[in-house]
Write an enzyme that holds these catalytic residues in place. Structure first.
Site, PDB file in Angstrom:
ATOM      1  N   CYS A 383      43.552  37.050  73.467  1.00 48.11           N
ATOM      2  CA  CYS A 383      43.745  36.990  74.920  1.00 48.11           C
ATOM      3  C   CYS A 383      43.625  38.395  75.521  1.00 48.11           C
ATOM      4  CB  CYS A 383      45.077  36.313  75.245  1.00 48.11           C
ATOM      5  SG  CYS A 383      45.079  35.614  76.904  1.00 48.11           S
ATOM      6  N   GLU A 407      43.784  43.467  86.760  1.00 45.81           N
ATOM      7  CA  GLU A 407      45.218  43.344  86.494  1.00 45.81           C
ATOM      8  C   GLU A 407      45.875  44.732  86.458  1.00 45.81           C
ATOM      9  OE1 GLU A 407      46.200  41.374  82.759  1.00 45.81           O
ATOM     10  OE2 GLU A 407      48.353  41.422  83.206  1.00 45.81           O
ATOM     11  N   HIS A 509      44.665  31.569  72.577  1.00 43.48           N
ATOM     12  CA  HIS A 509      45.633  32.018  71.558  1.00 43.48           C
ATOM     13  C   HIS A 509      45.516  31.150  70.309  1.00 43.48           C
ATOM     14  CE1 HIS A 509      48.002  34.814  74.060  1.00 43.48           C
ATOM     15  NE2 HIS A 509      47.670  34.005  75.050  1.00 43.48           N
ATOM     16  N   GLU A 511      46.629  31.602  67.486  1.00 51.44           N
ATOM     17  CA  GLU A 511      47.840  31.648  66.645  1.00 51.44           C
ATOM     18  C   GLU A 511      48.714  30.409  66.811  1.00 51.44           C
ATOM     19  OE1 GLU A 511      47.143  33.700  69.174  1.00 51.44           O
ATOM     20  OE2 GLU A 511      48.907  34.294  70.324  1.00 51.44           O
TER      21      GLU A 511
HETATM   22  N1  GLN Z   1      47.341  39.459  81.119  1.00 50.53           N
HETATM   23  C1  GLN Z   1      46.147  38.793  80.736  1.00 50.53           C
HETATM   24  C2  GLN Z   1      45.815  37.624  81.661  1.00 50.53           C
HETATM   25  O1  GLN Z   1      46.639  37.168  82.382  1.00 50.53           O
HETATM   26  C3  GLN Z   1      46.232  38.321  79.302  1.00 50.53           C
HETATM   27  C4  GLN Z   1      47.265  37.265  79.095  1.00 50.53           C
HETATM   28  C5  GLN Z   1      47.626  37.059  77.646  1.00 50.53           C
HETATM   29  O2  GLN Z   1      47.376  37.893  76.798  1.00 50.53           O
HETATM   30  N2  GLN Z   1      48.259  35.943  77.343  1.00 50.53           N
HETATM   31  O3  GLN Z   1      44.707  37.152  81.667  1.00 50.53           O
END
Ligand code: GLN
Length: 558
Positions: A383, A407, A509, A511
């Site tokens: 991610c 971000e 993710h 995981e």
């Molecule tokens: N902060 C990033 C987003 O919102 C990654 C989020 C994350 O790693 N779960 O896209």
């Protein structure tokens, strides 16, 4: 059959493994042919843990349906190998929000809204949703915290009422406690357990079983004492000695005939003999000494390993499948920014950058990605770790350090990572990300496709930002391959570097879908590259790797 309920409460102190115990007992019951589900009742007032700092709460575990939940749900899914849904994690915040919403609509006109019965009824309604939505025959319900906490009282009261609502023969209460060890006299103490059972009794719940966790062996005399003072049968006092092998817990409980006792008390008969063959092999494999690889996990909450619980477990699962031991070096990304801890990266055979939010420590993670790319060290970005891998590569390709995600720099001129269009109008922070299972089409001939061995996969997401499609062309010309895309092609789900042994980042993710007996293919692919970099030969082992099917179920590829 009538739904059966097993309730888990905690005594003495928290963090004694109540969640793992519930998960393991779920496994014992599944092994005997019953459909089980587990629900966690969390007494805090947040609606879900999605808005909480991992320092407060540990990892936020995401389910197929996008629910952001307590990390115990990860234990439940991994131990029992089931997929749970959003009703399986209830918080005080959810319960009150529902009741207050109804009150404002006028559903209770004329009434005074009270903890009993309105709040307790709402808790019981939510417990009742578990079997309806999952088809479970036995529902395990764990209450967070320990008995005696102010916040958990309405939950315990609801559990107490359940016994008369659904019948004594359909409910069991298991109390998980801790036996402190007094070094001066070399003895374990049962007094705190006695006190906490008394506290539980004072609110009307008599435990049917006590699981006594301890760092030291528990003599039979001590079990007898607990049985006598706490008024439970001797065979229902279960010693639970700390084990370094988490996945051994079901076997330890099996040795103590826990499931036989529970089924007897619930008036059930096992539908089949449990088959522990695979688990025993797994535990034996964990214990076997294996060649070690070093993986640096570069994150922001590394002091608290629970913040990366599923990543750690997924690495362990994949290592087991490859017959290696993974040694995780936890590296704080802010330290890298200060020029410290670089020796951890230098000795690493692989680097993982997991998920995260906010700008602290971002540049350190980008530096770690650069180090992995330049030194051709296997890299897995999860991610945020994928987004930073893209930023790092784009900085190099475009020759500009201004490249960023909006971000971290709202006004960056080169936003290679940007807010997803449907996130722009969203103001609320809670539960509004792109959450849960989405399909991802794999591009043939890529490392990702090779690892998965299939064309379409479904993975769990939790993010607001995405790769900005305006930069796809220039990045792909420079050697970044977009190996996983949403089926409409609009969203990059996996990015990888062509000229690198293994530099793969996922917008999702992976995981969360790894299971001890079913390691996630991308983690296996990553660790296989790590193994090669460490110069270790592949061990001829029984093939353990099975792939995760589209529906999240097992598909054997052997
Ligand atoms: N902060 C990033 C987003 O919102 C990654 C989020 C994350 O790693 N779960 O896209």
């Amino acid at each position: 059959m009538t739904t059966k309920y097993i309730f888990f409460t905690g005594g003495v102190v928290s963090s004694v493994g109540k969640g793992v115990t519930a998960a393991a007992i779920g496994r014992l019951l599944k092994e005997r042919g019953f459909a089980v589900a587990v629900q966690k009742l969390d007494p805090y007032i947040n609606v879900d843990p999605g808005t909480m700092s991992p320092y407060q709460h540990g990892e936020v575990y995401v389910l197929d349906d996008g629910a952001e939940t307590d990390l115990d749900l990860g234990h439940y899914e991994r131990f029992i190998d089931i997929s749970l849904n959003h009703v399986c994690n209830v918080t005080t915040g959810q319960v009150y929000a529902e009741v207050i919403g109804k009150e404002r609509r006028g559903d209770y006109l004329g009434g005074t809204i009270q903890v009993i019965p309105h709040i307790t009824n709402e808790i019981k309604r939510r417990i009742g949703l578990v079997d309806k939505t999952t088809g479970a025959e036995i529902v395990l319900v764990e209450v967070g915290g320990t008995v005696g906490d102010i916040e958990s009282l309405p939950f315990l009261e609801a559990l107490r009422q359940m016994r008369s609502d659904v019948g004594r023969e359909n409910t069991l209460y298991i109390h998980v406690t801790w036996l402190p060890y007094i070094g001066a006299t070399s003895e374990l103490k049962t007094k705190p357990t006695q006190h906490s059972v008394r506290e539980l009794r004072s609110i009307g719940i008599s435990p049917d079983m006590i699981v006594a966790r301890s760092d030291y062996p528990i003599e039979d005399g001590l079990r007898e004492k607990i049985a006598l003072f706490c008024d439970v049968e001797l065979r229902a006092v279960v010693p639970m000695i700390t084990t370094p092998v988490l996945y051994e817990v079901p076997l330890l409980l099996e040795d103590n005939h826990v499931a036989d006792y529970l089924l007897e008390r619930l008036g059930l008969e096992a539908r089949r003999q449990p088959d522990w063959h695979e688990w025993e092999r797994l535990v034996a494999e964990v214990r076997r000494s294996k060649p070690v690889v070093n993986v640096a996990l570069v994150g922001k909450y590394v002091e608290l390993h629970d913040a990366y619980m599923s990543v750690r477990e997924a690495l362990k699962h994949a290592a087991l499948a490859l017959g290696i031991e993974v040694n995780i070096n936890w590296v704080h990304s802010a330290e890298l920014e200060k020029g410290r801890c670089w020796e951890e990266l230098e000795k690493a055979d692989g680097i993982v950058v997991p998920g995260g939010f906010g700008s602290r420590g971002i540049e350190g993670k980008i530096q770690a990605a650069r180090y992995a790319r330049e030194h051709k060290i296997p890299y897995l970005g999860l991610c945020l770790g994928m987004q930073l891998m893209v930023i790092e590569f784009a900085r190099q390709v475009l020759g500009s350090e201004d490249v960023n995600s909006t971000e971290f720099d709202r006004s960056t001129k080169v936003p290679v990572i940007d807010l997803m269009p449907d996130q722009r109008a969203i103001a609320d922070m809670g539960g509004t990300m792109r959450l849960g299972l989405y399909p991802c089409q794999l591009q043939p001939g890529t490392r990702a496709a090779e690892a998965y061995h299939k064309a379409l996969v479904h993975e769990r997401h939790r993010h607001r930002f995405e790769l900005n499609n305006a930069y796809r062309e220039v990045l792909s010309q420079a050697g970044m391959s977009f190996s996983g895309l949403s089926p409409d092609g609009k969203l990059v789900e996996i990015a990888e570097l062509v000229d690198h042994p293994f530099m793969v980042g996922t917008q999702f993710h992976p995981e969360f879908l790894s299971r001890p007996n079913r390691p996630h293919p991308l983690f296996v692919g990553f660790l296989d590259a790590v193994r090669q970099r460490a110069g270790l030969a592949s061990e001829p082992k029984e093939a353990v790797v099975e792939r995760i099917g589209q529906d999240g179920h097992k598909v054997s590829v052997n």
